[in-house]
Design a protein around this motif. Structure first.
Motif, PDB file in Angstrom:
ATOM      1  N   UNK A 108     -48.328 -59.489 -47.912  1.00  0.00           N
ATOM      2  CA  UNK A 108     -49.548 -60.282 -47.726  1.00  0.00           C
ATOM      3  C   UNK A 108     -50.227 -59.905 -46.402  1.00  0.00           C
ATOM      4  N   UNK A 109     -51.536 -59.918 -46.394  1.00  0.00           N
ATOM      5  CA  UNK A 109     -52.281 -59.538 -45.189  1.00  0.00           C
ATOM      6  C   UNK A 109     -51.923 -60.446 -44.013  1.00  0.00           C
ATOM      7  N   UNK A 110     -51.710 -61.721 -44.263  1.00  0.00           N
ATOM      8  CA  UNK A 110     -51.370 -62.627 -43.163  1.00  0.00           C
ATOM      9  C   UNK A 110     -50.047 -62.236 -42.510  1.00  0.00           C
ATOM     10  N   UNK A 111     -49.107 -61.717 -43.283  1.00  0.00           N
ATOM     11  CA  UNK A 111     -47.836 -61.239 -42.718  1.00  0.00           C
ATOM     12  C   UNK A 111     -48.061 -59.967 -41.901  1.00  0.00           C
ATOM     13  N   UNK A 112     -48.878 -59.057 -42.438  1.00  0.00           N
ATOM     14  CA  UNK A 112     -49.198 -57.825 -41.704  1.00  0.00           C
ATOM     15  C   UNK A 112     -49.894 -58.160 -40.394  1.00  0.00           C
ATOM     16  N   UNK A 113     -50.805 -59.123 -40.435  1.00  0.00           N
ATOM     17  CA  UNK A 113     -51.521 -59.556 -39.241  1.00  0.00           C
ATOM     18  C   UNK A 113     -50.546 -60.060 -38.181  1.00  0.00           C
ATOM     19  N   UNK A 114     -49.580 -60.838 -38.606  1.00  0.00           N
ATOM     20  CA  UNK A 114     -48.564 -61.352 -37.681  1.00  0.00           C
ATOM     21  C   UNK A 114     -47.756 -60.238 -37.045  1.00  0.00           C
ATOM     22  N   UNK A 115     -47.455 -59.204 -37.818  1.00  0.00           N
ATOM     23  CA  UNK A 115     -46.702 -58.067 -37.278  1.00  0.00           C
ATOM     24  C   UNK A 115     -47.539 -57.305 -36.244  1.00  0.00           C
ATOM     25  N   UNK A 116     -48.828 -57.126 -36.520  1.00  0.00           N
ATOM     26  CA  UNK A 116     -49.703 -56.446 -35.562  1.00  0.00           C
ATOM     27  C   UNK A 116     -49.806 -57.254 -34.267  1.00  0.00           C
ATOM     28  N   UNK A 117     -49.924 -58.562 -34.402  1.00  0.00           N
ATOM     29  CA  UNK A 117     -50.012 -59.424 -33.218  1.00  0.00           C
ATOM     30  C   UNK A 117     -48.726 -59.335 -32.402  1.00  0.00           C
ATOM     31  N   UNK A 118     -47.593 -59.415 -33.073  1.00  0.00           N
ATOM     32  CA  UNK A 118     -46.300 -59.378 -32.375  1.00  0.00           C
ATOM     33  C   UNK A 118     -46.112 -58.068 -31.605  1.00  0.00           C
ATOM     34  N   UNK A 150     -50.726 -54.524 -31.424  1.00  0.00           N
ATOM     35  CA  UNK A 150     -51.377 -53.319 -31.932  1.00  0.00           C
ATOM     36  C   UNK A 150     -52.736 -53.673 -32.532  1.00  0.00           C
ATOM     37  N   UNK A 151     -53.709 -52.770 -32.370  1.00  0.00           N
ATOM     38  CA  UNK A 151     -55.033 -52.956 -32.963  1.00  0.00           C
ATOM     39  C   UNK A 151     -55.029 -52.669 -34.454  1.00  0.00           C
ATOM     40  N   UNK A 152     -54.041 -51.942 -34.905  1.00  0.00           N
ATOM     41  CA  UNK A 152     -53.897 -51.584 -36.309  1.00  0.00           C
ATOM     42  C   UNK A 152     -52.558 -50.897 -36.498  1.00  0.00           C
ATOM     43  N   UNK A 153     -52.209 -50.669 -37.751  1.00  0.00           N
ATOM     44  CA  UNK A 153     -50.928 -50.033 -37.996  1.00  0.00           C
ATOM     45  C   UNK A 153     -50.891 -49.281 -39.307  1.00  0.00           C
ATOM     46  N   UNK A 154     -49.949 -48.339 -39.392  1.00  0.00           N
ATOM     47  CA  UNK A 154     -49.818 -47.549 -40.610  1.00  0.00           C
ATOM     48  C   UNK A 154     -49.182 -48.360 -41.735  1.00  0.00           C
ATOM     49  N   UNK A 182     -39.951 -44.998 -48.070  1.00  0.00           N
ATOM     50  CA  UNK A 182     -39.416 -43.800 -47.407  1.00  0.00           C
ATOM     51  C   UNK A 182     -40.063 -43.550 -46.053  1.00  0.00           C
ATOM     52  N   UNK A 183     -41.047 -44.370 -45.679  1.00  0.00           N
ATOM     53  CA  UNK A 183     -41.742 -44.188 -44.412  1.00  0.00           C
ATOM     54  C   UNK A 183     -42.942 -43.268 -44.496  1.00  0.00           C
ATOM     55  N   UNK A 184     -43.325 -42.877 -45.727  1.00  0.00           N
ATOM     56  CA  UNK A 184     -44.466 -41.990 -45.921  1.00  0.00           C
ATOM     57  C   UNK A 184     -45.768 -42.756 -45.724  1.00  0.00           C
ATOM     58  N   UNK A 185     -46.717 -42.141 -45.034  1.00  0.00           N
ATOM     59  CA  UNK A 185     -48.013 -42.749 -44.748  1.00  0.00           C
ATOM     60  C   UNK A 185     -48.822 -42.932 -46.031  1.00  0.00           C
ATOM     61  N   UNK A 186     -49.256 -44.163 -46.271  1.00  0.00           N
ATOM     62  CA  UNK A 186     -50.095 -44.478 -47.435  1.00  0.00           C
ATOM     63  C   UNK A 186     -51.496 -44.903 -47.021  1.00  0.00           C
ATOM     64  N   UNK A 187     -51.597 -45.515 -45.849  1.00  0.00           N
ATOM     65  CA  UNK A 187     -52.888 -46.031 -45.418  1.00  0.00           C
ATOM     66  C   UNK A 187     -52.808 -46.607 -44.024  1.00  0.00           C
ATOM     67  N   UNK A 188     -53.840 -47.363 -43.667  1.00  0.00           N
ATOM     68  CA  UNK A 188     -53.954 -47.976 -42.334  1.00  0.00           C
ATOM     69  C   UNK A 188     -54.616 -49.328 -42.494  1.00  0.00           C
ATOM     70  N   UNK A 189     -54.164 -50.291 -41.738  1.00  0.00           N
ATOM     71  CA  UNK A 189     -54.783 -51.618 -41.723  1.00  0.00           C
ATOM     72  C   UNK A 189     -55.057 -51.984 -40.263  1.00  0.00           C
ATOM     73  N   UNK A 190     -56.246 -52.523 -40.022  1.00  0.00           N
ATOM     74  CA  UNK A 190     -56.621 -52.862 -38.652  1.00  0.00           C
ATOM     75  C   UNK A 190     -56.762 -54.370 -38.479  1.00  0.00           C
ATOM     76  N   UNK A 191     -56.858 -54.782 -37.219  1.00  0.00           N
ATOM     77  CA  UNK A 191     -57.108 -56.189 -36.923  1.00  0.00           C
ATOM     78  C   UNK A 191     -58.400 -56.659 -37.578  1.00  0.00           C
ATOM     79  N   UNK A 192     -59.372 -55.776 -37.653  1.00  0.00           N
ATOM     80  CA  UNK A 192     -60.668 -56.150 -38.227  1.00  0.00           C
ATOM     81  C   UNK A 192     -60.513 -56.571 -39.690  1.00  0.00           C
ATOM     82  N   UNK A 217     -57.757 -57.575 -41.106  1.00  0.00           N
ATOM     83  CA  UNK A 217     -56.932 -58.790 -41.115  1.00  0.00           C
ATOM     84  C   UNK A 217     -57.770 -60.016 -40.765  1.00  0.00           C
ATOM     85  N   UNK A 218     -58.662 -59.869 -39.793  1.00  0.00           N
ATOM     86  CA  UNK A 218     -59.521 -60.968 -39.372  1.00  0.00           C
ATOM     87  C   UNK A 218     -60.426 -61.433 -40.515  1.00  0.00           C
TER      88      UNK A 218
END
Length: 129
Positions: free
Chosen positions: A13-23, A26-30, A35-45, A47-48
């Motif tokens: 859920x985006x709210x969980x991702x937002x909490x991880x970025x806040x903790x 980070x302004x955003x995260x992969x 497997x740890x493979x890059x799929x995308x990026x989510x930013x604070x914007x 999430x907000x």
């Protein structure tokens, strides 16, 4: 490079991702798969935007997959920091996922980390003069 980044998965859920970025402050995260493979990026914007919809409009809770960017610029661990600094001056992201040859995320690098590296170099140069 920050190796202690927010671990975000597409079905989260985006709210969980937002909490991880806040903790992790980070302004955003992969967004990565199991497997740890890059799929995308989510930013604070992003999430907000979702947080506003949930809190003020009582709309459904989105998953990261619904709002993540998939056109992500990434860098390799051997990237030239000066070239990256110049790229960051353009209309490019403020943070980049750092990936290995298999596109697995090994860290995140931001303008602040590049600036710290340059500041250290400047301090070394001034003591050598």
């Amino acid at each position: 490079m920050n190796k202690d980044f927010a671990v975000i998965h597409p079905d989260m859920p985006v709210v969980e991702a937002s909490g991880k970025l806040i903790k992790k402050e980070m302004l955003g995260g992969p967004v990565i798969d199991s497997d740890g493979t890059l799929l995308g990026w989510i930013s604070e914007q992003e999430c907000l935007q979702v947080a506003i919809q949930v809190v003020y409009h009582n709309q459904r809770v989105a998953s990261v997959r619904d709002i993540m960017r998939t056109d992500v610029l990434s860098v390799g661990a051997d990237e030239d920091p000066l070239r990256l600094a110049q790229q960051m001056l353009l209309a490019k992201p403020k943070s980049y996922p750092v990936v290995d040859k298999q596109k697995r995320v090994i860290g995140v690098i931001s303008r602040r980390q590049i600036l710290k590296m340059l500041d250290t170099k400047l301090a070394e140069m001034s003591t050598c003069s």
